[in-house]
Design a protein around this motif. Structure first.
Motif, PDB file in Angstrom:
ATOM      1  N   THR A 154     -76.887  34.942  41.520  1.00 34.53           N
ATOM      2  CA  THR A 154     -77.384  33.843  42.338  1.00 34.53           C
ATOM      3  C   THR A 154     -77.194  32.483  41.669  1.00 34.53           C
ATOM      4  O   THR A 154     -77.103  31.465  42.362  1.00 34.53           O
ATOM      5  CB  THR A 154     -78.871  34.061  42.665  1.00 34.53           C
ATOM      6  OG1 THR A 154     -79.570  34.480  41.484  1.00 34.53           O
ATOM      7  CG2 THR A 154     -79.035  35.125  43.725  1.00 34.53           C
ATOM      8  N   GLU A 155     -77.147  32.411  40.353  1.00 28.43           N
ATOM      9  CA  GLU A 155     -76.767  31.166  39.695  1.00 28.43           C
ATOM     10  C   GLU A 155     -75.331  30.804  40.003  1.00 28.43           C
ATOM     11  O   GLU A 155     -74.966  29.630  40.119  1.00 28.43           O
ATOM     12  CB  GLU A 155     -76.942  31.282  38.173  1.00 28.43           C
ATOM     13  CG  GLU A 155     -78.330  31.019  37.656  1.00 28.43           C
ATOM     14  CD  GLU A 155     -78.323  30.905  36.149  1.00 28.43           C
ATOM     15  OE1 GLU A 155     -78.408  29.770  35.648  1.00 28.43           O
ATOM     16  OE2 GLU A 155     -78.211  31.941  35.469  1.00 28.43           O
ATOM     17  N   ASN A 156     -74.496  31.827  40.137  1.00 26.09           N
ATOM     18  CA  ASN A 156     -73.072  31.601  40.352  1.00 26.09           C
ATOM     19  C   ASN A 156     -72.733  31.254  41.788  1.00 26.09           C
ATOM     20  O   ASN A 156     -71.555  31.083  42.117  1.00 26.09           O
ATOM     21  CB  ASN A 156     -72.284  32.836  39.917  1.00 26.09           C
ATOM     22  CG  ASN A 156     -72.200  32.944  38.407  1.00 26.09           C
ATOM     23  OD1 ASN A 156     -71.674  32.059  37.743  1.00 26.09           O
ATOM     24  ND2 ASN A 156     -72.737  34.010  37.849  1.00 26.09           N
ATOM     25  N   THR A 157     -73.733  31.171  42.674  1.00 25.02           N
ATOM     26  CA  THR A 157     -73.462  30.608  43.991  1.00 25.02           C
ATOM     27  C   THR A 157     -73.360  29.085  43.914  1.00 25.02           C
ATOM     28  O   THR A 157     -72.897  28.449  44.864  1.00 25.02           O
ATOM     29  CB  THR A 157     -74.559  30.984  44.987  1.00 25.02           C
ATOM     30  OG1 THR A 157     -75.833  30.538  44.491  1.00 25.02           O
ATOM     31  CG2 THR A 157     -74.597  32.492  45.206  1.00 25.02           C
ATOM     32  N   LEU A 158     -73.800  28.495  42.783  1.00 22.89           N
ATOM     33  CA  LEU A 158     -73.642  27.060  42.568  1.00 22.89           C
ATOM     34  C   LEU A 158     -72.545  26.764  41.557  1.00 22.89           C
ATOM     35  O   LEU A 158     -71.585  26.053  41.853  1.00 22.89           O
ATOM     36  CB  LEU A 158     -74.956  26.441  42.083  1.00 22.89           C
ATOM     37  CG  LEU A 158     -74.807  25.028  41.493  1.00 22.89           C
ATOM     38  CD1 LEU A 158     -74.606  24.010  42.599  1.00 22.89           C
ATOM     39  CD2 LEU A 158     -76.000  24.650  40.629  1.00 22.89           C
ATOM     40  N   GLU A 159     -72.657  27.320  40.348  1.00 20.80           N
ATOM     41  CA  GLU A 159     -71.855  26.841  39.229  1.00 20.80           C
ATOM     42  C   GLU A 159     -70.342  26.943  39.447  1.00 20.80           C
ATOM     43  O   GLU A 159     -69.632  25.951  39.325  1.00 20.80           O
ATOM     44  CB  GLU A 159     -72.287  27.554  37.944  1.00 20.80           C
ATOM     45  CG  GLU A 159     -73.702  27.167  37.510  1.00 20.80           C
ATOM     46  CD  GLU A 159     -74.146  27.866  36.247  1.00 20.80           C
ATOM     47  OE1 GLU A 159     -73.450  28.820  35.836  1.00 20.80           O
ATOM     48  OE2 GLU A 159     -75.170  27.462  35.681  1.00 20.80           O
ATOM     49  N   PRO A 160     -69.780  28.128  39.770  1.00 25.76           N
ATOM     50  CA  PRO A 160     -68.324  28.158  39.928  1.00 25.76           C
ATOM     51  C   PRO A 160     -67.832  27.486  41.197  1.00 25.76           C
ATOM     52  O   PRO A 160     -66.648  27.170  41.312  1.00 25.76           O
ATOM     53  CB  PRO A 160     -68.011  29.669  39.952  1.00 25.76           C
ATOM     54  CG  PRO A 160     -69.244  30.297  40.467  1.00 25.76           C
ATOM     55  CD  PRO A 160     -70.373  29.463  39.952  1.00 25.76           C
ATOM     56  N   VAL A 161     -68.723  27.250  42.161  1.00 26.64           N
ATOM     57  CA  VAL A 161     -68.314  26.584  43.393  1.00 26.64           C
ATOM     58  C   VAL A 161     -68.032  25.106  43.129  1.00 26.64           C
ATOM     59  O   VAL A 161     -67.170  24.498  43.785  1.00 26.64           O
ATOM     60  CB  VAL A 161     -69.394  26.761  44.476  1.00 26.64           C
ATOM     61  CG1 VAL A 161     -69.040  25.980  45.733  1.00 26.64           C
ATOM     62  CG2 VAL A 161     -69.565  28.235  44.809  1.00 26.64           C
ATOM     63  N   ILE A 162     -68.717  24.499  42.169  1.00 27.64           N
ATOM     64  CA  ILE A 162     -68.503  23.084  41.862  1.00 27.64           C
ATOM     65  C   ILE A 162     -67.069  22.825  41.395  1.00 27.64           C
ATOM     66  O   ILE A 162     -66.415  21.902  41.899  1.00 27.64           O
ATOM     67  CB  ILE A 162     -69.532  22.600  40.824  1.00 27.64           C
ATOM     68  CG1 ILE A 162     -70.956  22.638  41.418  1.00 27.64           C
ATOM     69  CG2 ILE A 162     -69.195  21.191  40.350  1.00 27.64           C
ATOM     70  CD1 ILE A 162     -71.159  21.737  42.602  1.00 27.64           C
ATOM     71  N   PRO A 163     -66.518  23.583  40.418  1.00 25.62           N
ATOM     72  CA  PRO A 163     -65.108  23.364  40.080  1.00 25.62           C
ATOM     73  C   PRO A 163     -64.171  23.596  41.252  1.00 25.62           C
ATOM     74  O   PRO A 163     -63.148  22.919  41.377  1.00 25.62           O
ATOM     75  CB  PRO A 163     -64.851  24.371  38.958  1.00 25.62           C
ATOM     76  CG  PRO A 163     -66.182  24.667  38.384  1.00 25.62           C
ATOM     77  CD  PRO A 163     -67.133  24.567  39.526  1.00 25.62           C
ATOM     78  N   LEU A 164     -64.501  24.551  42.117  1.00 25.48           N
ATOM     79  CA  LEU A 164     -63.650  24.824  43.277  1.00 25.48           C
ATOM     80  C   LEU A 164     -63.665  23.645  44.245  1.00 25.48           C
ATOM     81  O   LEU A 164     -62.610  23.242  44.762  1.00 25.48           O
ATOM     82  CB  LEU A 164     -64.126  26.095  43.975  1.00 25.48           C
ATOM     83  CG  LEU A 164     -63.328  26.536  45.208  1.00 25.48           C
ATOM     84  CD1 LEU A 164     -61.887  26.842  44.826  1.00 25.48           C
ATOM     85  CD2 LEU A 164     -63.988  27.743  45.859  1.00 25.48           C
ATOM     86  N   LEU A 165     -64.827  23.069  44.504  1.00 26.51           N
ATOM     87  CA  LEU A 165     -64.902  21.903  45.381  1.00 26.51           C
ATOM     88  C   LEU A 165     -64.261  20.688  44.738  1.00 26.51           C
ATOM     89  O   LEU A 165     -63.698  19.832  45.435  1.00 26.51           O
ATOM     90  CB  LEU A 165     -66.368  21.600  45.716  1.00 26.51           C
ATOM     91  CG  LEU A 165     -67.109  22.660  46.537  1.00 26.51           C
ATOM     92  CD1 LEU A 165     -68.578  22.277  46.669  1.00 26.51           C
ATOM     93  CD2 LEU A 165     -66.477  22.832  47.907  1.00 26.51           C
ATOM     94  N   ASN A 166     -64.340  20.607  43.413  1.00 25.14           N
ATOM     95  CA  ASN A 166     -63.771  19.471  42.703  1.00 25.14           C
ATOM     96  C   ASN A 166     -62.249  19.526  42.661  1.00 25.14           C
ATOM     97  O   ASN A 166     -61.581  18.492  42.644  1.00 25.14           O
ATOM     98  CB  ASN A 166     -64.340  19.433  41.275  1.00 25.14           C
ATOM     99  CG  ASN A 166     -64.034  18.132  40.573  1.00 25.14           C
ATOM    100  OD1 ASN A 166     -64.517  17.077  40.981  1.00 25.14           O
ATOM    101  ND2 ASN A 166     -63.229  18.189  39.524  1.00 25.14           N
TER     102      ASN A 166
END
Length: 348
Positions: A154-166
């Motif tokens: 559930t932490e990884n629903t935020l963290e790896p998505v940020i580099p993907l959006l960036n």
């Protein structure tokens, strides 16, 4: 009368010691003595006549924040937190599968202390106080997992998505999907192992096991749609936890933030896919529900709800609030580079 040739004095400029008006002094490389440090009396670096001064190194707020704390004020800006999350997540995306696997398995095992702590405190108080004391103890497992830097889905629903959006590309998308698959599987296997051990072995006393069964049955009730809906808010809170933890380096502050964002999951009846899976697998191994019911009515909707809550309510929203700032900074940097290229000898 004609003077001898040797008596003619060529015009070599003004007499010695007299400086002509508006003369330019050309400093060549051979006349400059290299110094290890400029003297304090020099007001500015020397500059040659045909070459501009050295371009100052640019250091934006995000670079300064990662090394020296906030660039302005006493708290990190949203963009600085965003950069902290992005850099950490990129490191996790680059980790090998084996490292992700063992880290996620450890998280699935350690998160069980949320279940253990909450059930234990319910043994000590009258039934009407069960929910408040369970909420107070529920963050224990999350504190262990986050401070140990284990991989929690559930932490990884935020963290790896940020580099993907960036930086949206197929390579980063593949890394995110790989991380999700490995971490989710490792978390669920760890939760299943510890849930079965707690149910079928005398690791805890019998009266404690009865309290765990009562607490677990209460946690897995609700059915598919209600569980999925409540899981959205649990995913929101845990992704918010990851964002807030990135705003400080102080361990004490991180513990407080973890407690503040995970205690409401238990207090308000929200559903966390991994911590709740320990309860579901324990109840199934104890005979309270069927394995199909535990997985189909709790694990699957809880995972889906957590993903929706983490990605939409935190990742997209928190990225959106800094996307305009990032675009503006890149535009200013582009203009600055263009202006610099206009200097003689400047970069082009």
């Amino acid at each position: 009368m004609t003077l001898p040739r040797t008596a003619v004095r060529p015009a070599l400029g003004p007499p010695v010691g007299v400086r002509p008006y508006n003369a330019r002094r050309v400093i060549t490389e051979s006349t400059i003595t290299p110094l290890s440090e400029p003297p304090e009396s020099d007001p500015a670096p020397r500059r040659t006549a045909d070459r501009p001064a050295a371009r100052p190194e640019r250091r934006d707020a995000t670079d300064q924040a990662t090394s020296e704390g906030p660039a302005v004020g006493t708290r990190l800006t949203a963009r600085e937190i965003h950069e902290n999350v992005r850099r950490t997540a990129q490191q996790e995306l680059d980790r090998p599968v084996a490292a992700l696997w063992w880290s996620s398995l450890a998280a699935g095992l350690a998160i069980s202390f949320s279940f253990l702590g909450a059930a234990f405190l319910t043994m000590l108080v009258p039934p009407r106080f069960d929910d408040p004391v369970a909420a107070a103890a529920y963050p224990i497992g999350f504190i262990f997992v986050v401070l140990a830097r284990n991989q929690l889905f559930t932490e990884n629903t935020l963290e790896p998505v940020i580099p993907l959006l960036n930086n949206w590309n197929m390579k980063t998308l593949g890394q995110v999907l790989r991380l999700w698959a490995v971490v989710l599987l490792g978390n669920l296997i760890g939760a299943c192992i510890i849930g079965v051990l707690l149910a079928l072995t005398p690791v805890v006393p019998l009266d404690f096991r009865q309290a765990m069964l009562a607490y677990g049955l209460h946690g897995v009730e609700g059915g598919f749609w209600l569980t999925g809906y409540r899981a959205i808010f649990a995913g929101w809170l845990v992704a918010l936890l990851a964002w807030l933890v990135a705003s400080t380096r102080a361990t004490g502050a991180q513990i407080v933030l973890i407690w503040l964002t995970t205690a409401p999951i238990s207090a308000f009846g929200f559903k966390h896919s991994i911590a709740g899976s320990v309860e579901a697998f324990f109840v199934a191994a104890s005979g309270g529900v069927s394995w199909g019911g535990a997985i189909g009515s709790f694990v699957v909707p809880a995972v889906l709800g957590n993903v929706v809550g983490g990605i939409i309510l935190v990742a997209l929203v928190n990225h959106g609030q800094v996307a305009a700032d990032i675009a503006m900074a890149e535009e200013e940097d582009s203009k600055r580079r263009w202006r610099w290229s206009g200097y003689p000898g400047g970069r082009r």
